[in-house]
Design a protein around this motif. Structure first.
Motif, PDB file in Angstrom:
ATOM      1  N   VAL A 176      31.653  16.965 -41.256  1.00 38.30           N
ATOM      2  CA  VAL A 176      33.098  16.738 -40.556  1.00 38.30           C
ATOM      3  C   VAL A 176      33.744  15.327 -40.794  1.00 38.30           C
ATOM      4  O   VAL A 176      34.914  15.088 -40.534  1.00 38.30           O
ATOM      5  N   ALA A 177      32.847  14.099 -40.940  1.00 37.72           N
ATOM      6  CA  ALA A 177      32.953  12.893 -40.816  1.00 37.72           C
ATOM      7  C   ALA A 177      33.928  12.532 -42.031  1.00 37.72           C
ATOM      8  O   ALA A 177      34.354  11.495 -42.286  1.00 37.72           O
ATOM      9  N   GLY A 178      33.422  13.360 -43.184  1.00 40.46           N
ATOM     10  CA  GLY A 178      33.947  12.856 -44.597  1.00 40.46           C
ATOM     11  C   GLY A 178      35.420  12.967 -44.624  1.00 40.46           C
ATOM     12  O   GLY A 178      35.754  11.762 -45.225  1.00 40.46           O
ATOM     13  N   PRO A 179      36.160  13.871 -44.419  1.00 42.39           N
ATOM     14  CA  PRO A 179      37.718  13.875 -44.383  1.00 42.39           C
ATOM     15  C   PRO A 179      38.020  12.528 -43.733  1.00 42.39           C
ATOM     16  O   PRO A 179      39.112  11.879 -44.361  1.00 42.39           O
ATOM     17  N   LYS A 180      37.638  12.174 -42.474  1.00 44.51           N
ATOM     18  CA  LYS A 180      38.582  11.035 -41.974  1.00 44.51           C
ATOM     19  C   LYS A 180      38.133   9.652 -42.811  1.00 44.51           C
ATOM     20  O   LYS A 180      39.082   8.903 -42.798  1.00 44.51           O
ATOM     21  N   ILE A 181      36.962   9.504 -43.382  1.00 45.53           N
ATOM     22  CA  ILE A 181      36.643   8.572 -44.290  1.00 45.53           C
ATOM     23  C   ILE A 181      37.439   8.610 -45.438  1.00 45.53           C
ATOM     24  O   ILE A 181      37.911   7.555 -45.713  1.00 45.53           O
ATOM     25  N   LEU A 182      37.588   9.684 -46.079  1.00 41.69           N
ATOM     26  CA  LEU A 182      38.262   9.631 -47.102  1.00 41.69           C
ATOM     27  C   LEU A 182      39.840   9.702 -46.810  1.00 41.69           C
ATOM     28  O   LEU A 182      40.396   9.267 -48.002  1.00 41.69           O
ATOM     29  N   GLY A 183      40.389   9.726 -45.739  1.00 40.73           N
ATOM     30  CA  GLY A 183      41.588   9.235 -45.198  1.00 40.73           C
ATOM     31  C   GLY A 183      41.721   7.802 -45.528  1.00 40.73           C
ATOM     32  O   GLY A 183      43.023   7.404 -45.894  1.00 40.73           O
ATOM     33  N   HIS A 184      40.742   6.790 -45.222  1.00 39.19           N
ATOM     34  CA  HIS A 184      41.039   5.813 -45.515  1.00 39.19           C
ATOM     35  C   HIS A 184      41.004   5.323 -46.880  1.00 39.19           C
ATOM     36  O   HIS A 184      41.765   4.399 -47.453  1.00 39.19           O
ATOM     37  N   ALA A 185      40.378   5.936 -47.851  1.00 37.61           N
ATOM     38  CA  ALA A 185      40.680   5.876 -49.385  1.00 37.61           C
ATOM     39  C   ALA A 185      42.186   6.110 -49.670  1.00 37.61           C
ATOM     40  O   ALA A 185      42.717   5.606 -50.619  1.00 37.61           O
ATOM     41  N   THR A 186      42.851   7.182 -49.029  1.00 40.95           N
ATOM     42  CA  THR A 186      44.041   7.498 -49.198  1.00 40.95           C
ATOM     43  C   THR A 186      45.148   6.385 -49.050  1.00 40.95           C
ATOM     44  O   THR A 186      45.909   5.921 -49.617  1.00 40.95           O
ATOM     45  N   ASP A 187      44.710   5.644 -47.783  1.00 40.82           N
ATOM     46  CA  ASP A 187      45.405   4.691 -47.362  1.00 40.82           C
ATOM     47  C   ASP A 187      45.472   3.406 -48.301  1.00 40.82           C
ATOM     48  O   ASP A 187      46.372   2.717 -48.432  1.00 40.82           O
ATOM     49  N   ILE A 188      44.226   3.197 -48.669  1.00 40.91           N
ATOM     50  CA  ILE A 188      44.102   1.923 -49.606  1.00 40.91           C
ATOM     51  C   ILE A 188      44.808   2.408 -50.695  1.00 40.91           C
ATOM     52  O   ILE A 188      45.817   1.410 -51.283  1.00 40.91           O
ATOM     53  N   ILE A 189      44.893   3.719 -51.428  1.00 38.04           N
ATOM     54  CA  ILE A 189      45.495   3.779 -52.609  1.00 38.04           C
ATOM     55  C   ILE A 189      47.087   3.795 -52.339  1.00 38.04           C
ATOM     56  O   ILE A 189      48.134   3.149 -53.128  1.00 38.04           O
ATOM     57  N   PHE A 190      47.516   4.294 -51.130  1.00 35.32           N
ATOM     58  CA  PHE A 190      48.806   4.264 -50.835  1.00 35.32           C
ATOM     59  C   PHE A 190      49.569   3.019 -50.676  1.00 35.32           C
ATOM     60  O   PHE A 190      50.635   2.325 -50.999  1.00 35.32           O
ATOM     61  N   GLU A 191      48.668   2.007 -49.837  1.00 27.83           N
ATOM     62  CA  GLU A 191      49.132   0.587 -49.399  1.00 27.83           C
ATOM     63  C   GLU A 191      49.319  -0.280 -50.690  1.00 27.83           C
ATOM     64  O   GLU A 191      50.300  -1.028 -51.020  1.00 27.83           O
ATOM     65  N   GLY A 192      48.257   0.182 -51.732  1.00 27.02           N
ATOM     66  CA  GLY A 192      48.404  -0.610 -53.095  1.00 27.02           C
ATOM     67  C   GLY A 192      49.506  -0.064 -53.604  1.00 27.02           C
ATOM     68  O   GLY A 192      50.121  -1.353 -54.435  1.00 27.02           O
ATOM     69  N   VAL A 193      49.845   0.915 -54.006  1.00 20.20           N
ATOM     70  CA  VAL A 193      51.003   1.607 -54.762  1.00 20.20           C
ATOM     71  C   VAL A 193      52.410   1.024 -54.010  1.00 20.20           C
ATOM     72  O   VAL A 193      53.142   0.617 -54.868  1.00 20.20           O
ATOM     73  N   LEU A 194      52.524   1.478 -52.814  1.00 18.70           N
ATOM     74  CA  LEU A 194      53.600   0.755 -52.101  1.00 18.70           C
ATOM     75  C   LEU A 194      53.694  -0.461 -52.271  1.00 18.70           C
ATOM     76  O   LEU A 194      54.993  -1.102 -52.358  1.00 18.70           O
ATOM     77  N   GLY A 195      52.827  -1.371 -51.941  1.00 21.26           N
ATOM     78  CA  GLY A 195      53.044  -3.106 -52.123  1.00 21.26           C
ATOM     79  C   GLY A 195      53.372  -3.337 -53.751  1.00 21.26           C
ATOM     80  O   GLY A 195      54.285  -4.198 -53.898  1.00 21.26           O
ATOM     81  N   ARG A 196      52.733  -2.709 -54.557  1.00 18.05           N
ATOM     82  CA  ARG A 196      53.040  -2.852 -55.817  1.00 18.05           C
ATOM     83  C   ARG A 196      54.771  -2.564 -56.175  1.00 18.05           C
ATOM     84  O   ARG A 196      55.399  -3.272 -56.754  1.00 18.05           O
ATOM     85  N   MET A 197      55.086  -1.430 -55.479  1.00 20.18           N
ATOM     86  CA  MET A 197      56.528  -0.890 -55.655  1.00 20.18           C
ATOM     87  C   MET A 197      57.428  -2.040 -54.916  1.00 20.18           C
ATOM     88  O   MET A 197      58.590  -2.372 -55.478  1.00 20.18           O
ATOM     89  N   ARG A 198      56.906  -2.646 -54.012  1.00 23.43           N
ATOM     90  CA  ARG A 198      57.848  -3.797 -53.086  1.00 23.43           C
ATOM     91  C   ARG A 198      57.885  -4.853 -53.762  1.00 23.43           C
ATOM     92  O   ARG A 198      58.682  -5.900 -53.538  1.00 23.43           O
ATOM     93  N   GLY A 199      57.134  -5.049 -54.985  1.00 24.66           N
ATOM     94  CA  GLY A 199      56.900  -6.504 -55.447  1.00 24.66           C
ATOM     95  C   GLY A 199      56.282  -7.539 -54.842  1.00 24.66           C
ATOM     96  O   GLY A 199      56.299  -8.683 -55.199  1.00 24.66           O
ATOM     97  N   THR A 200      55.492  -6.993 -53.905  1.00 23.45           N
ATOM     98  CA  THR A 200      54.476  -7.689 -53.128  1.00 23.45           C
ATOM     99  C   THR A 200      53.566  -8.631 -54.065  1.00 23.45           C
ATOM    100  O   THR A 200      52.663  -8.056 -54.647  1.00 23.45           O
ATOM    101  N   ALA A 201      53.460 -10.131 -53.952  1.00 24.82           N
ATOM    102  CA  ALA A 201      52.447 -10.797 -54.872  1.00 24.82           C
ATOM    103  C   ALA A 201      51.082 -10.412 -54.493  1.00 24.82           C
ATOM    104  O   ALA A 201      50.604 -10.227 -53.286  1.00 24.82           O
ATOM    105  N   GLY A 202      50.263 -10.170 -55.582  1.00 24.91           N
ATOM    106  CA  GLY A 202      48.860  -9.964 -55.493  1.00 24.91           C
ATOM    107  C   GLY A 202      48.794  -8.484 -54.991  1.00 24.91           C
ATOM    108  O   GLY A 202      47.426  -8.231 -54.512  1.00 24.91           O
ATOM    109  N   ALA A 203      49.732  -7.684 -54.900  1.00 27.75           N
ATOM    110  CA  ALA A 203      49.535  -6.321 -54.517  1.00 27.75           C
ATOM    111  C   ALA A 203      49.064  -5.467 -55.539  1.00 27.75           C
ATOM    112  O   ALA A 203      49.105  -5.670 -56.722  1.00 27.75           O
ATOM    113  N   GLY A 204      48.274  -4.357 -54.988  1.00 26.27           N
ATOM    114  CA  GLY A 204      47.769  -3.529 -55.912  1.00 26.27           C
ATOM    115  C   GLY A 204      46.660  -2.811 -55.409  1.00 26.27           C
ATOM    116  O   GLY A 204      46.151  -2.910 -54.083  1.00 26.27           O
ATOM    117  N   ILE A 205      46.134  -1.806 -55.900  1.00 27.43           N
ATOM    118  CA  ILE A 205      45.025  -1.141 -55.135  1.00 27.43           C
ATOM    119  C   ILE A 205      43.656  -1.791 -55.117  1.00 27.43           C
ATOM    120  O   ILE A 205      43.178  -2.416 -56.495  1.00 27.43           O
TER     121      ILE A 205
END
Length: 621
Positions: A67-96
């Motif tokens: 049961v601990a797996g999904p919550k930790i896996l949610g962090h991976a989703t946040d890492i991917i989402f924040e990297g993609v969102l940062g690149r879409m905004r054109g933030t310098a050094g942004a990415g996954i």
């Protein structure tokens, strides 16, 4: 020899009921007392409490990592989402951040691997627990059967008893194996997932929990309906099995009297009834899973919509919503499993109830702690004012007294149901007396251990019994320590050797379970040879020559004369030609001895024995 007994109406022993096809009985569909029976079943597993505690601990560890797996896996989703969102905004050094993503994924893979290992370990320990428990249960049932009186088996259909010993215990084993692990894992998963859901979002948890009361009400109604249909299905299955057994057992008679069409029509009718009830039971019980899937999907949509709104408001991250959705799926899945296991648990506990009924049956009186033994084994049998009845309201034998002196051959004759077989059953202590006592060489048979009493008694019955094995093994059953020479000597004395020598494998000829490869007369001769080899001091012959031809009967009579020498013998016979040389002939009618004496004396008296003899011989002439 002396006898005294007042007249009394007789009642034959209750018929031994035949059961359905062995092993074909179906377990009951619903436990009558589910709670108490389930608690008793669990209580019998107390000897395995250490192993069961280990199962719980292993299950907790396995579920915790899972049961601990999904919550930790949610962090991976946040890492991917924040990297993609940062690149879409054109933030310098942004990415996954692939390094961080890889680290999270490795943690998740490690958690699931450890969870699987502990889950496998738990299943292995639990399987050992269940198998040891079932082993002890089978042993307890086997021991119980040996302690039950013959009266119990008289009132039990054979197929019913076999079903309890085989099918029901197997059903208990299957139920425990399939439900204990799943039930424990499901409950732990529900608790663990609920805790994780509450840590993410109490609001979404409340939405997910709305599924529980709806599913409980719906599955309860479906289960109630399906239980009635399952009971009908198993009832029709038993009726169909009974018809099949009758038709197959008596297939020769069915063909002789031309009843094939009627038998086929009856089979078709019962099979159609079974088909209808089985289809209804499977259809209704099959509604549980799709209904739970539908409710789960409704809950999923509600969680997704509310979670999406919370993401847009910034109160939750995408990873948290994704983790919560996974948890909601994990939350409904064990509930569905528990619901689907309900019928299986009911069936397993119902089978346990049937086994407990056998274990709770009244046992025969125990053997005395300090058993007595005759000072000298001579074979003197005395009935002292014996009374006995199979049913209390229908007395059979009352105030019967008789003495059989050592070495005497006592023949017992009379019409069917007069109590002849009952008399020898009482000597063997297959039934307990209502009053009076029976002594063997001056010792009350109740003061003897049953094993000691029966070890000095040889018995040959009208219904022959042979087991699957060689002819040598079947003869040696009377004396397991007998040598090859003693076995062959017994076979020669009882004229078994004559037909065994004609068989291709001789004494190594294997008799099948139904003994279809030897004739009825040969079966009888084998049982006589078995009794001869046992060399008993007391001999009981119950229609022992009923299945042999006239020539073989003459030969067996000579063998029996040698076997009866220096032994007290009780001979039950309908064919009066076999007991003309008996020392004393007892004529029984309605549970009482109406005449006694030698053949010549009874013929001269022209009483009941004379009438029996005339009916058997004079009328034929």
């Amino acid at each position: 020899m002396s006898t005294t007994t007042p007249p009394r109406p007789a009642t034959p022993p209750p018929p031994r009921m035949g059961g359905g096809m062995p092993g074909m009985g179906m377990p009951m569909g619903k436990a009558e007392n589910f709670g108490p029976s389930a608690r008793r079943l669990v209580a019998r597993m107390r000897r395995e409490r250490v192993a069961l505690l280990a199962v719980v601990v292993l299950g907790v560890i396995s579920v915790a990592f899972s049961v601990a797996g999904p919550k930790i896996l949610g962090h991976a989703t946040d890492i991917i989402f924040e990297g993609v969102l940062g690149r879409m905004r054109g933030t310098a050094g942004a990415g996954i951040d692939f390094a961080a993503l890889a680290e999270v994924l490795m943690w998740v893979m490690g958690l699931y691997l450890v969870s699987s290992l502990f889950g496998w370990w738990q299943g292995r320990v639990l399987n050992n627990v269940v198998q040891r428990f079932v082993f002890r249960l089978r042993s307890d049932v086997e021991d119980k059967i040996h302690r039950l009186p013959l009266r119990y088996f008289d009132g039990q259909p054979r197929g019913e008893l076999l079903s309890r010993v085989t099918n029901d215990i197997d059903n208990v084993s299957t139920t425990l194996t399939q439900t204990l692990s799943q039930l424990l894992t499901s409950l732990l998963t529900v608790i663990g997932v609920l805790v994780m859901m509450l840590t993410i979002s109490p609001l979404l948890t409340l939405i997910a929990l709305l599924l529980i009361p709806i599913s409980v009400v719906a599955t309860g109604r479906i289960r109630k309906r399906s239980q009635a249909l399952f009971v009908a299905q198993w009832k029709h299955t038993g009726a169909l099995n009974a018809h099949i057994e009758e038709a197959f057992t008596g297939h020769q008679l069915v063909k002789v009297f031309g009843r094939q069409r009627e038998s086929e029509a009856e089979f078709k009718r019962r099979n159609d009834e079974l088909l209808g009830s089985a289809m209804g039971a499977q259809f209704v019980s099959g509604l549980i899973m799709p209904m739970m899937m539908f409710l789960s999907n409704v809950s999923y949509v509600a969680v997704a919509v509310v979670g999406g709104l919370r993401i847009t408001s910034g109160s939750m991250s995408l990873g948290e919503v994704q983790a919560f959705i996974q948890y909601s799926r994990q939350f409904t899945q064990p509930l569905t499993q528990v619901a689907s296991m309900a019928n299986l648990m009911q069936s397993g506990v119902a089978s346990a109830e049937r086994v407990f009924e056998l274990l709770d049956a009244e046992e025969q009186e125990p053997d005395p702690a300090e058993a007595s033994l005759p000072a000298e084994r001579r074979g003197r049998v005395e009935f002292e004012h014996v009374s006995f009845s199979y049913r209390a309201e229908q007395p059979l034998i009352e105030d019967l007294s008789l003495v059989a002196e050592p070495g005497q051959t006592v023949a017992i004759v009379g019409p069917t149901g007069a109590g002849k077989t009952t008399l020898v059953n009482l000597i063997m202590r297959f039934y307990e007396l209502d009053a009076g006592r029976i002594t063997l060489d001056g010792v009350d048979i109740t003061a003897l251990k049953r094993e000691d009493l029966r070890s000095q008694t040889g018995m040959v019955l009208q219904d022959t019994w042979l087991f699957g094995g060689t002819i040598r093994d079947n003869i040696a059953y009377g004396n397991s320590a007998a040598t090859e020479e003693e076995i062959i000597a017994a076979a020669r004395a009882t004229y078994v050797d004559r037909f065994v020598r004609t068989l291709p494998d001789g004494y190594d000829t294997v008799i099948d379970e139904e003994a279809t490869n030897v004739s009825a007369g040969e079966k009888q001769l084998l049982t006589i040879a078995r009794a001869f080899l046992a060399n008993p001091s007391l001999l009981i012959l119950d229609e022992a020559t009923s299945s042999v031809d006239t020539r073989t009967e003459s030969l067996v009579q000579h063998a029996m004369a040698a076997l009866r020498s220096s032994r007290t013998s009780f001979v039950i016979a309908h064919r009066l030609s076999t007991i003309r040389d008996a020392d004393v002939i007892l004529v029984m009618e309605s549970g009482q001895i109406v005449e006694q004496g030698s053949h010549d004396e009874l013929m001269a008296a022209e009483g009941a024995y004379h009438r029996l003899y005339a009916a058997q011989f004079a009328a034929a002439v």
